[in-house]
Write a protein that holds these residues in place. Structure first.
Motif, short mmCIF file in Angstrom:
data_model
loop_
_atom_site.label_atom_id
_atom_site.label_comp_id
_atom_site.label_asym_id
_atom_site.label_seq_id
_atom_site.Cartn_x
_atom_site.Cartn_y
_atom_site.Cartn_z
N TRP A 197 16.03 48.25 38.57
CA TRP A 197 16.13 47.06 39.69
C TRP A 197 15.26 47.05 40.80
O TRP A 197 14.61 45.97 41.21
N ASP A 198 14.89 48.36 41.29
CA ASP A 198 13.79 48.30 42.36
C ASP A 198 12.44 48.14 41.79
O ASP A 198 11.73 47.33 42.64
N PHE A 226 12.44 44.33 39.88
CA PHE A 226 12.97 43.04 40.75
C PHE A 226 12.67 43.01 42.33
O PHE A 226 12.07 42.04 42.56
N VAL A 227 13.15 44.11 42.83
CA VAL A 227 12.93 44.04 44.30
C VAL A 227 11.52 44.04 44.66
O VAL A 227 11.03 43.32 45.64
N PRO A 250 20.56 37.66 39.86
CA PRO A 250 19.66 38.70 40.25
C PRO A 250 18.50 38.39 41.00
O PRO A 250 17.99 39.15 41.83
N ALA A 308 17.73 40.06 44.33
CA ALA A 308 16.70 40.98 44.42
C ALA A 308 15.67 40.33 45.81
O ALA A 308 15.32 41.19 46.58
#
Length: 260
Positions: free
Chosen positions: A37-38, A41-42, A141, A145
């Motif tokens: 995720w990090d 995406f972020v 998402p 994000a």
């Protein structure tokens, strides 16, 4: 936009606000941040915010606005596909209602027959009932994000924009109120062409979501209120343009019928 889509948006908003308020993983995002995720995406969205700010002479406020517009433009084809699916389902609503009235919903055999006839109706009309859900699932998402990229980009918290310090709540509550007003107008426009029964069901949400936005904006960094406000303005313009094109298409169809 159908009621269930707005309900999903409402739940998404609540989850993101609660996650920020509870301090869910708000450590600064960097290239060393671990996890799918990090890292995938972020961080890429955080990096894009920083690069955009550098192009805009260090203005992180403008960078947030520009990135919000870019992301909304990127998601526009998905939104249009969702709208097209919703329109197709609206045209089938009278026939679907007839099927529901035809069969006894308490009888398992009748339920099975009704579902079979519904599937036949969908196939004959070329409508996929799940097509309206897929675009919003893909959008989730990306929007989440970007939300966390704003929250966790350390550079944003140390910069100001207009009268606001982006890392703290707006002391004058101007941006939260603007964001709430933008959300209210956006939702009013979205319900303009909906059937009266659906618009009636949405009335409560039409007031709750702007209140949620204002409440969150008062408590959270003003960078987020700026993001919500920019997104609402984009959606208002987008909705107006789509509705204008729909009116033109309907007018053209009516004129074509008259000529025949």
């Amino acid at each position: 936009m159908k009621l269930k889509h707005l309900a999903v948006m409402f739940v998404l908003l609540m989850l993101t606000v609660l996650a920020s308020a509870c301090g869910m993983n708000q450590e600064p995002i960097t290239s060393e941040s671990e996890g799918v995720w990090d890292h995938f995406f972020v961080f890429p969205l955080s990096w894009m915010i920083i690069q955009t700010a550098e192009i805009l002479q260090g203005s992180y406020g403008l960078a947030i606005m520009v990135m919000t517009i870019v992301i909304r433009l990127f998601l526009l084809p998905l939104f249009l596909k969702q709208q097209k699916s919703s329109k197709a389902m609206q045209k089938l609503r009278p026939e679907l209602n007839e099927l529901r009235e035809k069969y006894d919903m308490k009888d398992p055999d009748d339920q099975k027959k009704m579902q079979q006839e519904m599937m036949q109706l969908y196939q004959q009309s070329g409508v996929n009932p799940m097509a309206g859900c897929l675009p919003i699932v893909i959008q989730m998402p990306i929007l989440m994000a970007f939300y966390f990229a704003i929250v966790r980009t350390e550079e944003i918290a140390t910069h100001s924009f207009l009268w606001m310090d982006l890392g703290v709540p707006d002391p004058y509550m101007v941006m939260p109120l603007l964001a709430g007003a933008g959300m209210f107008v956006q939702m009013q426009l979205s319900t303009r062409n909906m059937p009266s029964e659906v618009a009636g069901q949405m009335k409560i949400m039409m007031y709750i979501m702007p209140i949620m936005i204002v409440g969150a904006g008062v408590a959270l960094p003003s960078a987020l209120s700026l993001y919500w406000f920019t997104g609402s303005i984009f959606m208002i313009i987008q909705t107006l343009m789509i509705q204008r094109n729909e009116r033109k298409a309907e007018q053209s169809e009516a004129e074509a019928v008259e000529i025949k």
